[in-house]
Enzyme design. Structure first.
Site, short mmCIF file in Angstrom:
data_model
loop_
_atom_site.label_atom_id
_atom_site.label_comp_id
_atom_site.label_asym_id
_atom_site.label_seq_id
_atom_site.Cartn_x
_atom_site.Cartn_y
_atom_site.Cartn_z
CE1 TYR A 112 12.16 -14.34 24.16
CE2 TYR A 112 11.34 -12.15 22.96
CZ TYR A 112 11.80 -12.91 24.17
OH TYR A 112 12.48 -12.24 25.18
CD GLU A 200 13.11 -14.45 27.60
OE1 GLU A 200 13.76 -13.72 26.82
OE2 GLU A 200 13.60 -15.30 28.37
#
Ligand code: GDP
Ligand code: MN
Length: 391
Positions: A112, A200
């Site tokens: 991530y 993101e």
């Protein structure tokens, strides 16, 4: 402003961020063509991805991997036009009007990456975690230590040393570290130059042959900076936005739909916040946030009324105005005109204060329409909560 994954990947690719090969498709015919092209170019498989302005698509059935052309076409047919429900869309879901079809990647690890503004620090923070492919909110709540953070000094920028620290924290192989540093710096550059408010990459993947890719991409932008980026502004997809919010933005009204029953019309964001609080305090729930602005015109007020009334949940309207630049009598004239034109059939409660307040009250009284006027903000809030409850 939000954009789709395929658009975010398009921006990132310009900054040298590696993304899987693929194309968007808005019709089934386009989807077939993209699928054929990718297989013809040697793709071992393709992934068909719903393009909506919400995450959690994988879990909701909006991301499907296919090994053959036939399967890919079947997935495209099923996903295009479906109402996709994810934890971010709300129970009503969002209709899929577009697909992104990409070559599949040989995923080794799902990680991530994220860049957000830390409002407490007043600085951007670059986040990285080995817990990729999951909901980051859940990771943050249950195992906050699994998220590594580097706070970025705006005067210095995102340092290579910080990127390296994060790359090591992710457990990347020594041969991947330099590549990762460049990758992270490109993300930061894209974020800054596009005036993004969030970026993101979930998942950021490593492939079995050592490559690094952005498998998913989410980017949102600071609306107040969009005037500097006509190319980004053009990416807006109003089909993904709340129709009432789109309507409000046409008239420069700051409107956010909420799920209560008391519509609010207020001038000034601070007063609008206080109004929502006092409605709640009086036992009611606001149907929206609406700031008509300091210098609202009669036309804007009429449009604001229309928007408030198109919300089927609205049981009463609370107009809370402090007349400064916006004179109270002008507001009252707008309210009366709108109430007449639009045949308003829900109770309206007003609390008025400020410039020309007496003239404003007179306009309301002489209109012959049934307005209730509260002497104080608290009293008006109690009146409107009672009115919405049908008292
Ligand atoms: P989201 O659910 O809306 O966040 O959509 P993502 O783009 O993150 O996709 C969800 C999941 O689908 C990813 O975490 C991957 O596990 C999987 N996925 C996406 N693309 C591929 C791919 O090319 N190959 C494989 N095997 N899985 C993929
Ligand atoms: Mn994702």
């Amino acid at each position: 402003m939000k954009i789709h994954e395929y658009q975010a990947k398009g921006i990132l690719a310009k900054y040298g961020v590696a993304v899987p090969k693929g194309e968007e498709a808005a019709t089934f015919e386009d989807a077939i063509a993209v699928v054929r092209k990718l297989f013809a170019e040697g793709a071992p498989g393709v992934v068909v991805k719903a393009q909506i302005h919400a995450g959690g698509r994988g879990k909701g059935g909006g991301v499907k991997v296919a090994k053959t052309r036939e399967d890919a076409e079947l997935h495209s047919k099923n996903i295009l036009g479906m109402t996709l429900v994810t934890h971010q869309t709300g129970p009503q879901g969002q209709k899929v009007q577009r697909l992104l079809i990409e070559e599949t990647a040989a995923i080794e690890r799902e990680l991530y990456l994220g860049i957000v503004l830390d409002r407490t620090e007043g600085k951007l923070v670059f986040m990285a975690s080995q817990a990729g492919g999951m909901e980051i909110e859940e990771v943050a709540a249950k195992t906050p230590e699994a998220i590594f953070k580097e706070t970025i000094d705006p005067a210095v920028g995102f340092g290579a040393w910080q990127a390296r620290k994060l790359a090591f924290a992710l457990g990347l192989k020594p041969t991947q570290i330099n590549h990762a540093v460049t990758f992270f710096q490109s993300l930061y550059k894209a974020f800054i130059e596009a005036d993004a408010s969030l970026l993101e990459i979930n998942p950021f993947i490593t492939t079995t042959d050592g490559g690094l890719f952005a498998l998913d991409a989410k980017m949102t932008f600071d609306d107040n900076a969009l005037f500097r980026h006509p190319d980004i502004k053009a990416l807006r997809d109003v089909a993904e936005e709340d129709p009432l919010e789109v309507e409000a933005s046409k008239y420069a009204l700051n409107y956010i739909k909420l799920d209560g029953t008391i519509a609010c019309m207020v001038n000034g964001a601070g007063l609008a916040m206080a109004t929502m609080d006092i409605i709640q305090y009086a036992g009611g729930s606001p149907a929206n946030f609406l700031d008509v602005g300091g210098g609202a015109t009669q036309e804007q007020i009429e449009h604001a009324f229309e928007i408030l009334l198109s919300d089927k949940n609205v049981k009463a309207i609370f107009i809370n105005i402090f007349g400064g630049i916006l004179r109270v009598d002008r507001l009252a004239t707008g309210v009366v005109a709108a109430a007449r034109n639009l045949h308003v059939n829900v109770p309206i409660v007003l609390r008025l204060e400020g410039t020309n307040v007496e003239e404003g009250r007179k306009v309301l009284k002489e209109s012959g329409l049934n307005f209730q006027v509260g002497a104080t903000m608290k009293e008006a809030a109690e009146m409107v909560v009672a009115a919405a409850a049908g008292a």
